[in-house]
Write a protein that holds these residues in place. Sequence first.
Motif, PDB file in Angstrom:
ATOM      1  N   SER A 242       0.849  -1.183   0.000  1.00 32.88           N
ATOM      2  CA  SER A 242       0.000   0.000   0.000  1.00 32.88           C
ATOM      3  C   SER A 242       0.888   1.237   0.000  1.00 32.88           C
ATOM      4  O   SER A 242       2.111   1.146   0.071  1.00 32.88           O
ATOM      5  CB  SER A 242      -0.922   0.001   1.226  1.00 32.88           C
ATOM      6  OG  SER A 242      -0.158   0.029   2.425  1.00 32.88           O
ATOM      7  N   ASN A 243       0.244   2.400  -0.115  1.00 31.68           N
ATOM      8  CA  ASN A 243       0.978   3.662  -0.195  1.00 31.68           C
ATOM      9  C   ASN A 243       0.607   4.577   0.973  1.00 31.68           C
ATOM     10  O   ASN A 243      -0.497   4.499   1.503  1.00 31.68           O
ATOM     11  CB  ASN A 243       0.679   4.373  -1.515  1.00 31.68           C
ATOM     12  CG  ASN A 243       1.078   3.553  -2.719  1.00 31.68           C
ATOM     13  OD1 ASN A 243       0.356   2.646  -3.132  1.00 31.68           O
ATOM     14  ND2 ASN A 243       2.225   3.855  -3.287  1.00 31.68           N
ATOM     15  N   GLN A 244       1.558   5.435   1.344  1.00 29.82           N
ATOM     16  CA  GLN A 244       1.323   6.436   2.377  1.00 29.82           C
ATOM     17  C   GLN A 244       1.650   7.820   1.836  1.00 29.82           C
ATOM     18  O   GLN A 244       2.649   7.991   1.132  1.00 29.82           O
ATOM     19  CB  GLN A 244       2.200   6.169   3.604  1.00 29.82           C
ATOM     20  CG  GLN A 244       1.855   4.917   4.376  1.00 29.82           C
ATOM     21  CD  GLN A 244       2.763   4.740   5.591  1.00 29.82           C
ATOM     22  OE1 GLN A 244       3.929   5.112   5.563  1.00 29.82           O
ATOM     23  NE2 GLN A 244       2.215   4.176   6.643  1.00 29.82           N
ATOM     24  N   ASP A 245       0.816   8.793   2.167  1.00 30.22           N
ATOM     25  CA  ASP A 245       1.098  10.191   1.838  1.00 30.22           C
ATOM     26  C   ASP A 245       2.057  10.720   2.893  1.00 30.22           C
ATOM     27  O   ASP A 245       1.675  10.975   4.038  1.00 30.22           O
ATOM     28  CB  ASP A 245      -0.209  10.989   1.835  1.00 30.22           C
ATOM     29  CG  ASP A 245      -0.003  12.454   1.464  1.00 30.22           C
ATOM     30  OD1 ASP A 245       1.116  12.982   1.648  1.00 30.22           O
ATOM     31  OD2 ASP A 245      -0.975  13.086   1.013  1.00 30.22           O
ATOM     32  N   MET A 246       3.321  10.895   2.522  1.00 27.42           N
ATOM     33  CA  MET A 246       4.333  11.232   3.512  1.00 27.42           C
ATOM     34  C   MET A 246       4.232  12.673   3.996  1.00 27.42           C
ATOM     35  O   MET A 246       4.625  12.976   5.126  1.00 27.42           O
ATOM     36  CB  MET A 246       5.726  10.947   2.959  1.00 27.42           C
ATOM     37  CG  MET A 246       5.998   9.460   2.741  1.00 27.42           C
ATOM     38  SD  MET A 246       5.641   8.430   4.219  1.00 27.42           S
ATOM     39  CE  MET A 246       6.858   9.053   5.376  1.00 27.42           C
ATOM     40  N   ASP A 247       3.713  13.567   3.181  1.00 28.28           N
ATOM     41  CA  ASP A 247       3.499  14.936   3.679  1.00 28.28           C
ATOM     42  C   ASP A 247       2.466  14.931   4.801  1.00 28.28           C
ATOM     43  O   ASP A 247       2.607  15.644   5.801  1.00 28.28           O
ATOM     44  CB  ASP A 247       3.052  15.861   2.548  1.00 28.28           C
ATOM     45  CG  ASP A 247       4.190  16.242   1.607  1.00 28.28           C
ATOM     46  OD1 ASP A 247       5.373  16.068   2.001  1.00 28.28           O
ATOM     47  OD2 ASP A 247       3.904  16.708   0.487  1.00 28.28           O
ATOM     48  N   SER A 248       1.436  14.107   4.639  1.00 29.82           N
ATOM     49  CA  SER A 248       0.438  13.978   5.695  1.00 29.82           C
ATOM     50  C   SER A 248       1.042  13.355   6.949  1.00 29.82           C
ATOM     51  O   SER A 248       0.758  13.786   8.076  1.00 29.82           O
ATOM     52  CB  SER A 248      -0.740  13.131   5.191  1.00 29.82           C
ATOM     53  OG  SER A 248      -1.679  12.906   6.223  1.00 29.82           O
ATOM     54  N   LYS A 249       1.901  12.340   6.765  1.00 27.56           N
ATOM     55  CA  LYS A 249       2.561  11.710   7.912  1.00 27.56           C
ATOM     56  C   LYS A 249       3.471  12.700   8.630  1.00 27.56           C
ATOM     57  O   LYS A 249       3.511  12.749   9.867  1.00 27.56           O
ATOM     58  CB  LYS A 249       3.374  10.499   7.453  1.00 27.56           C
ATOM     59  CG  LYS A 249       2.573   9.384   6.816  1.00 27.56           C
ATOM     60  CD  LYS A 249       1.647   8.690   7.784  1.00 27.56           C
ATOM     61  CE  LYS A 249       2.387   7.770   8.725  1.00 27.56           C
ATOM     62  NZ  LYS A 249       1.449   6.992   9.580  1.00 27.56           N
ATOM     63  N   LEU A 250       4.186  13.524   7.864  1.00 25.74           N
ATOM     64  CA  LEU A 250       5.060  14.528   8.477  1.00 25.74           C
ATOM     65  C   LEU A 250       4.243  15.571   9.225  1.00 25.74           C
ATOM     66  O   LEU A 250       4.615  15.980  10.339  1.00 25.74           O
ATOM     67  CB  LEU A 250       5.922  15.203   7.406  1.00 25.74           C
ATOM     68  CG  LEU A 250       6.833  16.323   7.913  1.00 25.74           C
ATOM     69  CD1 LEU A 250       7.841  15.801   8.921  1.00 25.74           C
ATOM     70  CD2 LEU A 250       7.544  17.017   6.738  1.00 25.74           C
ATOM     71  N   LYS A 251       3.139  15.987   8.646  1.00 26.39           N
ATOM     72  CA  LYS A 251       2.288  16.982   9.296  1.00 26.39           C
ATOM     73  C   LYS A 251       1.781  16.451  10.638  1.00 26.39           C
ATOM     74  O   LYS A 251       1.830  17.140  11.664  1.00 26.39           O
ATOM     75  CB  LYS A 251       1.109  17.349   8.393  1.00 26.39           C
ATOM     76  CG  LYS A 251       0.157  18.395   8.966  1.00 26.39           C
ATOM     77  CD  LYS A 251      -0.910  18.752   7.934  1.00 26.39           C
ATOM     78  CE  LYS A 251      -1.843  19.851   8.465  1.00 26.39           C
ATOM     79  NZ  LYS A 251      -2.657  19.404   9.616  1.00 26.39           N
TER      80      LYS A 251
END
Length: 324
Positions: A242-251
């Motif tokens: 699966s994929n993760q939105d890393m900008d969202s994870k960083l936020k």
Amino acid sequence: MSSKITNVALAGHENEELLTEIAQATGVLGSAILNGLLEANFTVTVIARKGGQTFPSGVSVEVVDTNSVSAIAEALRGQDAIVDATSGPDPTLQGRIIEAAVSAGVYRIVMGEFSVDPEDPVARSPLIHHGKNQAFKQIKQLAAEGKITWTTISNGAFLDWNLRTGFINIDIRSKKARYMNDGTNPLPWTMLSSISTAVANVLKKAEHTENRSFYISNVIKSQKQMVGLAKEALGSDGWDESNQDMDSKLKGATEAMMAGKVDLEVIGDMIRWSAGTVPAPRWEQLDDNALLGVERMNDDEVRELIRDIASEGKSSPESMLANK
């Protein structure tokens, strides 16, 4: 200050008391570096926060209150160099080590920069790096004043440690991958043994490694490329991807840290954002590999490493990160 290095202090050994779970990575690194220094015939003193630990024959141990600059400085008297492999939630520790090293007349410090590029302001923008950013600025100023010399060795992801723990979101035992964005950003991966070799060579070649950042790697591959090799080594069936939105994870991690939450998930998301989403062009400087004795690994060697690690047993607790 003499450029010949014989006596080396090491801060951040595996047996040292861990301040956070993330320190396990640099603890393992500290143990590898210790072995490398001993193999290179340096006289080593471990800087520890508590006593009662077991070390190889010939290693001296100084139990030090690392909250005290004067206590660290006293332990560093007579040392030619210090290798800083510490980690933890205290962003001021590296600065105290630098101040103590200058006070003690230490010639060289190998900074605790065994990860993302310290010269890249984008990769170093997450909050977890701010203490190191201040320390890097501090050491450059002191070096310009002729008070000490420095070296950084950036190695990207710890190849064998990450395959064992799933920290970069690839769990080879459970066949699970959580791609950072689309998983196609190439990142450097380096074996712990190669990092220890590089540290020893930095100190042996002191005049050639003074006041420089180095970039080493055994492999430069994206998550998807690494998973591709894992599929070839372990079989392509049964993978959960699966994929993760890393900008969202960083936020989310930034908001959590600003609210006072400092744990493995928060720190890990910041490190993964830096390592997995920011291009790392300086690692193409393979002359650094050559100078520091680091060899490239081919795909067959990586597949063999994957098979060996997958056969070791169940994943350690840190691999739970791959499930997030």
